[in-house]
Design a protein around this motif. Structure first.
Motif, PDB file in Angstrom:
ATOM      1  N   ALA A 177       0.839  -1.204   0.000  1.00 30.48           N
ATOM      2  CA  ALA A 177       0.000   0.000   0.000  1.00 30.48           C
ATOM      3  C   ALA A 177       0.874   1.255   0.000  1.00 30.48           C
ATOM      4  N   LYS A 224      -1.948   3.736   3.206  1.00 30.53           N
ATOM      5  CA  LYS A 224      -2.235   2.521   3.963  1.00 30.53           C
ATOM      6  C   LYS A 224      -3.596   2.531   4.643  1.00 30.53           C
ATOM      7  N   TYR A 225      -4.041   1.322   4.885  1.00 33.30           N
ATOM      8  CA  TYR A 225      -5.288   1.096   5.621  1.00 33.30           C
ATOM      9  C   TYR A 225      -4.918   0.703   7.037  1.00 33.30           C
ATOM     10  N   TRP A 226      -5.331   1.522   7.999  1.00 36.41           N
ATOM     11  CA  TRP A 226      -5.074   1.169   9.403  1.00 36.41           C
ATOM     12  C   TRP A 226      -6.237   1.666  10.249  1.00 36.41           C
ATOM     13  N   SER A 232      -1.547 -12.271   4.263  1.00 33.73           N
ATOM     14  CA  SER A 232      -2.970 -12.557   4.422  1.00 33.73           C
ATOM     15  C   SER A 232      -3.741 -12.029   3.218  1.00 33.73           C
ATOM     16  N   SER A 252      -9.245 -10.056   6.402  1.00 35.03           N
ATOM     17  CA  SER A 252      -8.073  -9.312   5.951  1.00 35.03           C
ATOM     18  C   SER A 252      -8.559  -8.315   4.904  1.00 35.03           C
ATOM     19  N   GLY A 253      -8.829  -7.092   5.364  1.00 41.09           N
ATOM     20  CA  GLY A 253      -9.410  -6.098   4.462  1.00 41.09           C
ATOM     21  C   GLY A 253      -8.578  -5.873   3.219  1.00 41.09           C
ATOM     22  N   SER A 254      -7.245  -5.836   3.404  1.00 49.05           N
ATOM     23  CA  SER A 254      -6.370  -5.507   2.264  1.00 49.05           C
ATOM     24  C   SER A 254      -6.430  -6.580   1.177  1.00 49.05           C
ATOM     25  N   ARG A 312      -7.792  -5.619  -2.200  1.00 50.05           N
ATOM     26  CA  ARG A 312      -6.963  -4.906  -3.182  1.00 50.05           C
ATOM     27  C   ARG A 312      -6.157  -5.856  -4.061  1.00 50.05           C
ATOM     28  N   SER A 344      -2.258  -7.735  12.217  1.00 46.39           N
ATOM     29  CA  SER A 344      -2.966  -6.492  11.911  1.00 46.39           C
ATOM     30  C   SER A 344      -4.432  -6.538  12.344  1.00 46.39           C
ATOM     31  N   GLN A 345      -5.044  -7.729  12.253  1.00 48.24           N
ATOM     32  CA  GLN A 345      -6.464  -7.835  12.638  1.00 48.24           C
ATOM     33  C   GLN A 345      -6.667  -7.260  14.039  1.00 48.24           C
ATOM     34  N   HIS A 366      -5.689  -3.255  14.205  1.00 46.24           N
ATOM     35  CA  HIS A 366      -6.677  -2.302  13.676  1.00 46.24           C
ATOM     36  C   HIS A 366      -7.633  -1.805  14.767  1.00 46.24           C
ATOM     37  N   MET A 415       1.419   6.090   9.492  1.00 50.97           N
ATOM     38  CA  MET A 415       0.761   4.882  10.012  1.00 50.97           C
ATOM     39  C   MET A 415       1.531   4.308  11.205  1.00 50.97           C
ATOM     40  N   ASP A 447       5.060  -2.247   6.206  1.00 49.40           N
ATOM     41  CA  ASP A 447       3.749  -2.659   6.693  1.00 49.40           C
ATOM     42  C   ASP A 447       3.865  -3.159   8.133  1.00 49.40           C
ATOM     43  N   ALA A 448       3.003  -4.103   8.513  1.00 50.75           N
ATOM     44  CA  ALA A 448       3.024  -4.561   9.895  1.00 50.75           C
ATOM     45  C   ALA A 448       4.102  -5.630  10.087  1.00 50.75           C
TER      46      ALA A 448
HETATM   47  O1  PMV Z   1      -5.695  -6.395   5.661  1.00 48.44           O
HETATM   48  P1  PMV Z   1      -5.037  -6.514   6.976  1.00 48.44           P
HETATM   49  O2  PMV Z   1      -5.992  -6.667   8.082  1.00 48.44           O
HETATM   50  O3  PMV Z   1      -3.970  -7.565   6.975  1.00 48.44           O
HETATM   51  O4  PMV Z   1      -4.305  -5.115   7.272  1.00 48.44           O
HETATM   52  C1  PMV Z   1      -3.250  -4.635   6.486  1.00 48.44           C
HETATM   53  C2  PMV Z   1      -2.676  -3.428   7.069  1.00 48.44           C
HETATM   54  C3  PMV Z   1      -1.371  -2.943   6.489  1.00 48.44           C
HETATM   55  O5  PMV Z   1      -0.709  -3.947   5.751  1.00 48.44           O
HETATM   56  C4  PMV Z   1      -0.477  -2.567   7.660  1.00 48.44           C
HETATM   57  C5  PMV Z   1      -1.564  -1.710   5.621  1.00 48.44           C
HETATM   58  C6  PMV Z   1      -2.146  -1.927   4.258  1.00 48.44           C
HETATM   59  O6  PMV Z   1      -2.931  -1.080   3.816  1.00 48.44           O
HETATM   60  O7  PMV Z   1      -1.801  -2.917   3.585  1.00 48.44           O
END
Ligand code: PMV
Length: 333
Positions: free
Chosen positions: A13, A16-18, A114, A147-149, A152, A199-200, A203, A249, A289-290
């Motif tokens: 990303a 980023k999504y956080w 993920s 896993s929201g990302s 994408r 990340s779950q 968040h 982030m 990222d995380a």
């Molecule tokens: O989709 P998740 O819940 O694994 O969260 C991903 C969060 C980051 O990788 C840290 C940022 C992102 O946007 O990919």
């Protein structure tokens, strides 16, 4: 009995999504923007069976030679996701399944394993239920995996995830195909250790950081600027915005309840080297990222030099070179 093979990329990303405004529907507070990665992919094979109670998962870890049975949390998530997919696709019956999964990169180390895994599953489960949802629906389904990302990793190339106003409008779409821009992501693997807090979980506490409101406010301008830099292929501005978003982030992560410190000393050493290389004219920008591993975003012309430079760096144990890639694909049914 049926066999379905799917391959799906991880994504990095740029914005980023956080933080989640709804942790059941996995709705984010902000839009995010990413690139699919050609060298970091998950391949899964789903074998269906007539016995609905048979649900098994085998994983071949990065650089390992054999598949091992996986139980516990990951298997539970998959079983839950198979049920979510069934409901989402309006099906009544579920077959049993045996899943084999393998990655071309280490998992749970800040390379969105993920995202590649659950986007592959979203497509694989759709076929298992004999459905062919359109891309938008598939992206929503991938998001619902938890896993929201993952949403994408469904569309091709450079991808925007709009936060939406509810579940049906929160999905990702392609802004441009992989060939649009000759960008690269040189991933510097500093450790293969799996992170302790995923990340779950992370968040959920994002909003407790004093800096979170500030991040959301700053994002409005950053998103406008990065869209423009992307449209005009203004790499220096683009890269600076990518770094700014990473720092923003991680500032939130570190200052939220039970602060998350993903960076290690090696991460900082490598960041300093990236800045020094830039001073000398090799333009790469960091994104993290995380996890402690570092992504260097650069143009094709500098990829070799950056990878070559870090090849002998004492902190770097492996390097994965990525070009922009297509999203999830069926390999064979
Ligand atoms: O989709 P998740 O819940 O694994 O969260 C991903 C969060 C980051 O990788 C840290 C940022 C992102 O946007 O990919």
């Amino acid at each position: 009995m049926k066999k379905i093979s799917v391959k799906s990329p991880a994504n990095i990303a740029f914005i980023k999504y956080w933080g989640q405004r709804d942790n059941k529907l996995i709705l984010p507070y902000n839009d995010s923007f990413s690139m699919n990665l050609s060298g970091c992919t998950t391949r899964i094979e789903i074998e269906t069976t007539d016995d609905p109670s048979l649900r098994k998962l085998y994983i071949r870890e990065y650089k390992s030679t054999d598949f091992r049975e996986s139980e516990g949390k990951t298997l539970d998530m998959i079983i839950k996701f198979a049920d979510t997919a069934k409901r989402f696709l309006g099906k009544r019956r579920s077959p049993g399944f045996i899943i084999r999964s393998e990655n071309t990169f280490p998992k749970k180390a800040g390379i969105a394993s993920s995202a590649s895994f659950f986007s592959a599953l979203a497509l694989g489960f759709s076929r298992m239920y004999e459905s062919e949802p359109e891309e938008k629906e598939l992206s929503i389904l991938a998001r619902l995996s938890g896993s929201g990302s993952a949403c994408r990793s469904i569309p091709d190339g450079f991808v925007w995830w709009q936060k939406g106003t509810g579940s049906s409008s929160s999905y990702a779409y392609s802004l441009a195909p992989p060939a649009y821009w000759d960008l690269r992501d040189v991933v510097l693997i500093l450790s293969r250790e799996e992170k302790k807090v995923g990340s779950q979980e992370g968040h959920q506490s994002a909003i407790t950081s004093n800096l979170y409101k500030e991040r959301l406010y700053g994002l409005k301008k950053r998103m406008r600027l990065i869209r423009r830099a992307f449209e005009n292929k203004e790499f220096s501005l683009f890269g600076r915005l990518v770094e700014a978003d990473t720092v923003s982030m991680h500032s939130v992560m570190m200052t939220q309840n039970h602060g998350l410190f993903y960076w290690s000393g090696k991460t900082l050493d490598v960041i300093r080297e990236i800045l020094a290389l830039r001073q000398k004219g090799t333009e790469g920008y960091f994104s993290i990222d995380a996890g402690e591993n570092v992504h260097v975003i650069c143009r094709g012309k500098d990829e070799g030099r950056i990878a070559g430079y870090f090849k002998t760096h004492p902190a770097v144990i492996d390097i994965i070179r990525n070009s922009p890639s297509v999203g999830a694909r069926i390999i064979h049914t």
